[in-house]
Design an enzyme around this catalytic site. Structure first.
Site, PDB file in Angstrom:
ATOM      1  CE  LYS A  16     -21.999  16.404  12.611  1.00  0.00           C
ATOM      2  NZ  LYS A  16     -22.186  17.782  12.135  1.00  0.00           N
ATOM      3  CB  THR A  62     -23.929  16.505   8.820  1.00  0.00           C
ATOM      4  OG1 THR A  62     -23.465  17.721   9.387  1.00  0.00           O
ATOM      5  CG2 THR A  62     -23.790  16.541   7.310  1.00  0.00           C
ATOM      6  CG  HIS A 276      11.199  -5.342   8.624  1.00  0.00           C
ATOM      7  ND1 HIS A 276      10.842  -6.471   7.932  1.00  0.00           N
ATOM      8  CD2 HIS A 276      10.903  -4.306   7.807  1.00  0.00           C
ATOM      9  CE1 HIS A 276      10.365  -6.132   6.750  1.00  0.00           C
ATOM     10  NE2 HIS A 276      10.386  -4.819   6.646  1.00  0.00           N
TER      11      HIS A 276
HETATM   12  O1  LIG Z   1       7.792 -12.467   4.187  1.00  0.00           O
HETATM   13  C1  LIG Z   1       8.400 -11.604   3.520  1.00  0.00           C
HETATM   14  N1  LIG Z   1       7.892 -11.186   2.328  1.00  0.00           N
HETATM   15  C2  LIG Z   1       8.508 -10.245   1.543  1.00  0.00           C
HETATM   16  O2  LIG Z   1       8.001  -9.899   0.459  1.00  0.00           O
HETATM   17  C3  LIG Z   1       9.705  -9.697   2.029  1.00  0.00           C
HETATM   18  N2  LIG Z   1      10.565  -8.777   1.541  1.00  0.00           N
HETATM   19  C4  LIG Z   1      11.570  -8.638   2.467  1.00  0.00           C
HETATM   20  O3  LIG Z   1      12.526  -7.831   2.351  1.00  0.00           O
HETATM   21  N3  LIG Z   1      11.382  -9.475   3.506  1.00  0.00           N
HETATM   22  C5  LIG Z   1      10.222 -10.149   3.268  1.00  0.00           C
HETATM   23  N4  LIG Z   1       9.561 -11.083   3.994  1.00  0.00           N
END
Ligand SMILES: O=c1[nH]c(=O)c2[nH]c(=O)[nH]c2[nH]1
Length: 318
Positions: A16, A62, A276
């Site tokens: 479950k 379950t 990013h």
């Molecule tokens: O720390 C990073 N590792 C990566 O493998 C990578 N690839 C990327 O485009 N930027 C980064 N930064």
């Protein structure tokens, strides 16, 4: 469990998932505690007659598994860690049912935290924190036990002391080398312990129900300590920080510091998406509107880099 049936290999388990339970403990001095758990149970058996012969006589319903979660929560009169609750459930299923050869119990704890008002901890007021404490317990009928603890969704960020240089360049590469960027991740970590038992005066690394540390909240304290090592390594010291040449390098340092800091942890797995923060440069045909000077960023979560690794001791059996 894998069986050979009519010339095929057959692998099955049943259980479950997403059983939600909250447990409140009310102490005599008026202070309350609460945990909220999302429980997943899988039971392993050798019996396949429910699949092949329409015979359910070996099945634990379950629905019964779900009820067991509430019954065991009721039984826990003292506050306990999410790991200890998972072990109790697994022990129940493997000991009560002759058909069950192993139980896998996974739990995610919702991060309710006690609030403080004007610096004073509230007796019964809680707010939701961010990262979650997780566990996976695998218990075999023999008593062999693997306890994995983890963190889900620990958001970490630093505004400098991070770069990425010297990577492969080809005709599709656009990313410039940098020694100045934001480093941000949403960490998922898990670690498994070797539990040690003593047989005839010799200490053996042995995964066993009998060798679980008995201190209440042992696993809860261990969770906080591992989280602190992971975060401290990511950030570096408060004044000067520490330079990260890549997510990979930072991940590796975080993992090694966990294995160095906790000799009974056999293996640690880290998943560190690279979230990013893109430099913002805006211009029209006449003017620069925004020139990036390590100040204005576009935060993104799609797409993100994915960097994952597992570090284990050589003698780890797991
Ligand atoms: O720390 C990073 N590792 C990566 O493998 C990578 N690839 C990327 O485009 N930027 C980064 N930064």
């Amino acid at each position: 469990m894998s069986n050979k049936i009519e010339g095929f290999n057959f692998d099955q388990r049943h259980g479950k998932q997403r059983v939600r339970v909250a447990r409140v403990w009310r102490s005599e001095n008026g202070r309350h505690s609460i945990v909220e758990w999302n429980v997943g149970i899988s039971l392993l058996t050798d019996s396949v007659v429910a699949y092949t012969r329409d015979d359910n006589s070996d099945l634990v319903a379950t629905d019964t598994m779900k009820n067991t979660v509430y019954a065991k929560a009721k039984e826990c009169v003292e506050e306990l860690s999410v790991e200890d609750f998972a072990i109790r459930l697994a022990k129940h299923f493997t000991s009560l049912y002759q058909q069950v050869t192993a139980a896998i119990v996974k739990i995610v704890e919702k991060p309710w935290e006690r609030v403080s008002i004007d610096g004073q901890p509230h007796e019964h007021g809680f707010k939701l924190g961010s990262e979650k404490h997780t566990t996976e317990v695998i218990l075999k009928k023999s008593g062999a036990l693997k306890v994995t603890s983890g963190i889900e969704g620990l958001a970490l960020l630093k505004t400098t002391k991070s770069g990425f240089e010297g990577f492969i360049r080809d005709k599709y590469t656009a990313l410039p080398d940098t020694r100045e960027r934001i480093l941000a991740t949403d960490l998922t970590a898990s670690w498994a312990q070797i539990l040690v038992t003593e047989i005839n005066g010799c200490r053996y690394p042995y995964e066993s129900i009998y060798s679980i540390p008995q201190q209440p909240l042992y696993f809860t304290e261990r969770y906080s300590s591992v989280k602190k090592v992971l975060a401290d390594t990511f950030y570096g010291p408060p004044k000067e920080g520490v330079y990260s040449p890549s997510v990979q390098s930072t991940l590796y340092h975080m993992a090694t510091n966990v294995l160095k800091g906790f000799p009974d942890i056999a293996t640690v797995q880290l998943k560190m998406p690279n979230i990013h923060f893109l430099p913002v440069n805006l211009s029209n045909k006449d003017n620069t509107i925004v020139k990036f000077e390590d100040d204005v960023y576009l935060p993104t979560d799609e797409p993100h880099g994915s960097i994952e690794a597992t570090l284990s001791r050589f003698w780890s059996k797991m």
